[in-house]
Design an enzyme around this catalytic site. Structure first.
Site, mmCIF file in Angstrom:
data_model
loop_
_atom_site.group_PDB
_atom_site.id
_atom_site.type_symbol
_atom_site.label_atom_id
_atom_site.label_comp_id
_atom_site.label_asym_id
_atom_site.label_seq_id
_atom_site.Cartn_x
_atom_site.Cartn_y
_atom_site.Cartn_z
ATOM 1 N N LYS A 102 0.519 -1.882 -0.069
ATOM 2 C CA LYS A 102 -0.178 0.019 -0.182
ATOM 3 C C LYS A 102 0.589 1.229 0.204
ATOM 4 C CE LYS A 102 -2.128 1.605 3.743
ATOM 5 N NZ LYS A 102 -1.253 3.400 4.333
ATOM 6 N N ASP A 138 3.775 0.816 12.509
ATOM 7 C CA ASP A 138 2.661 -0.001 11.769
ATOM 8 C C ASP A 138 2.662 -1.192 12.451
ATOM 9 O OD1 ASP A 138 2.394 2.304 10.005
ATOM 10 O OD2 ASP A 138 4.308 1.847 9.534
ATOM 11 N N CYS A 142 -5.323 7.866 8.759
ATOM 12 C CA CYS A 142 -5.512 7.709 10.157
ATOM 13 C C CYS A 142 -4.915 8.488 11.368
ATOM 14 C CB CYS A 142 -4.673 5.937 10.838
ATOM 15 S SG CYS A 142 -5.072 4.679 9.846
ATOM 16 N N ARG A 187 -8.523 -0.264 4.317
ATOM 17 C CA ARG A 187 -7.563 0.589 4.311
ATOM 18 C C ARG A 187 -6.386 -0.122 3.682
ATOM 19 N NH1 ARG A 187 -7.134 5.704 7.064
ATOM 20 N NH2 ARG A 187 -5.233 6.490 4.973
#
Ligand code: EPU
Length: 426
Positions: A22, A304, A116, A396
């Site tokens: 992504k 992450d 986010c 997402r």
């Protein structure tokens, strides 16, 4: 509103091929507006974020054709466009278009970005760098108005190795006159991917993957083909899925050297990890042990993976310490994991996690992408059935999550939130 209903307790077993990254795709898609021609991207993840980015490109004159994981983007006719504020606000990387658009067409109007909600997420490094490259930028009423009469090379020092600022400034500098040096640059694989992509189009970038990147400006970039590399964060999530369910999963199509921090930490937690040139196997058949983790810029432990790792440590024997150093409020998962029986206490940026034997199924809400991933992982390992709401955050970043987890043996389905909660899942 959609939700995932997950019956916990199944071990994840099998093999899964990881899809395109992504964050690499989003960075590459910003660089596209520099190109006077057509680029063919392959292995593009089909996610709400990449779709939003494509819609945004169309507003500036790009022609986008999407077929499975192939995307053709023709940016021959880029023009000042009116970007839809709701689309711009839906993704952080909408802002990375500002510099490349300035380099290409000299004048840009772009609303402030979103993304986010995990911290303040300022854009001051981006603005400082673009100004050093010769841009004039004003923020009026939440909208950036930027102008440049041709960008010129500059020496830029980043106060923190921000992947976004590094990618943004590196792209903008490709069409600047003269040389640009970015010091204290981010070294994340997604930065290297973007440099590889831009070089394939004719840019002259050296040093990506180190803390000093040099860009010799060129006058134009031409079309090319480029394959988006595998998503190391998605890979990491499946690796943690194996660990949390006592499973045995091989993720394929990945570069194991991008996962070193995670594989070492899993090893410390008593999870067996083996790897080949493009695969990693995670086998968890011993009691999990508490560990200490601190997030760091790459090659340190990725922020992450902090929330998904927290889910794993909830069921490790002993007390784990997890420190988040990148974002000040990436803790949306904590309250929800505690609803599932976890014992997490927050002190500043540190989570103190006291191990419990098992999660208990509950209805929980994703507050952001990786918090959502953490809740899915906890639900897979929980006793009973869980409902994870607000999955628009999760889609997402994770394509085909339900079929992928199902193929590994999970019992998971997508339902309308509120519809069928409390019913047994078969
Ligand atoms: N920062 C500033 N000023 C800036 C830019 C960044 O202070 O101008 C600070 C941020 O506040 C934060 C740190 O630098 O403390 C890192 O932020 P950065 O801008 O580097 O993050 P990003 O580029 O917005 C990317 C990923 C994130 C990932 C971070 C860190 C994309 C689209 N996003 O964000 O990914 O957490 O780098 O590795 O590439 C995710 O995929 O879930 C995600 C949030």
């Amino acid at each position: 509103m959609q939700a995932y209903r997950i019956k916990g307790g199944n071990r994840l077993i099998g093999s899964i091929e990881v899809k395109g990254s992504k964050n690499a795709a989003l960075a590459v898609m910003s660089g596209l507006v520099l190109v006077n021609g057509t680029v063919h991207l392959t292995n593009v993840p089909d996610l709400s974020d990449t779709r939003a980015k494509a819609r945004l490109l169309e507003k500036f004159g790009a022609r986008v054709q999407w077929e499975k994981d192939n995307v053709w983007i023709d940016c021959s006719n880029i023009h000042p466009g009116e970007a839809d504020e709701s689309v711009v606000r839906s993704i952080r990387t909408s802002f990375y278009l500002l510099g490349p658009l300035l380099a290409r067409i000299g004048k840009v109007v772009l609303p402030s970005p979103g993304g986010c909600k995990i911290g303040a997420r300022p854009v001051d490094f981006h603005l400082k760098g673009l100004e050093l490259l010769g841009a004039k930028i004003e923020l009026i009423g939440g909208v950036y108005y930027a102008e440049a009469n041709g960008l010129r090379g500059a020496e830029i020092y980043l106060d923190f190795p921000s992947p976004g600022a590094t990618q943004h400034l590196m792209s903008a500098a490709t069409l600047a006159s003269g040389a640009t040096v970015i010091d204290n640059a981010a070294m994340e694989p997604e930065v290297t991917a973007l440099a590889d992509f831009l070089n394939a189009l004719g840019a002259r970038i050296e040093g990506a993957g180190t803390s000093k990147i040099t860009i010799q400006g060129v006058t134009s970039l031409k079309g090319a083909n480029y394959r988006i590399p595998a998503d190391r964060l998605q890979a990491g999530t499946y690796m943690l899925g194996a660990a949390i369910t006592g499973g045995d999963v091989t993720v394929t199509g990945v570069l194991p050297e991008h996962q070193t921090a995670l594989t070492k930490k899993l090893g410390e937690a008593n999870v067996k990890v083996t790897e080949g040139s493009d695969w990693i196997r995670v086998e968890a058949n011993q009691e999990l042990q508490a560990i200490k983790v601190m997030t760091m810029p790459y090659p340190g432990f990725a922020t992450d993976m902090q929330q998904p790792m927290a889910a794993l440590l909830c069921i490790a024997n002993g007390t784990s310490i997890l420190e988040e150093t990148i974002y000040e409020s990436r803790i949306g998962h904590v309250q929800e994991l505690n609803r599932m029986g976890a014992k997490i206490r927050i002190e500043g940026r540190v989570a103190i996690i006291t191990g419990i034997p098992k999660f208990k199924g509950a209805t929980v809400e994703a507050s952001d992408l990786r918090a959502g991933a953490a809740l899915v992982l906890a639900s897979l390992a929980a006793e009973g059935t869980s409902t994870v709401r607000n999955i628009h955050h999760i889609v997402r970043g994770y394509q085909d999550l339900v079929p992928s987890l199902t193929s590994l043996g999970a019992t998971i389905e997508e339902v309308s939130s509120g519809d069928r909660e409390g019913l047994p899942i078969h």
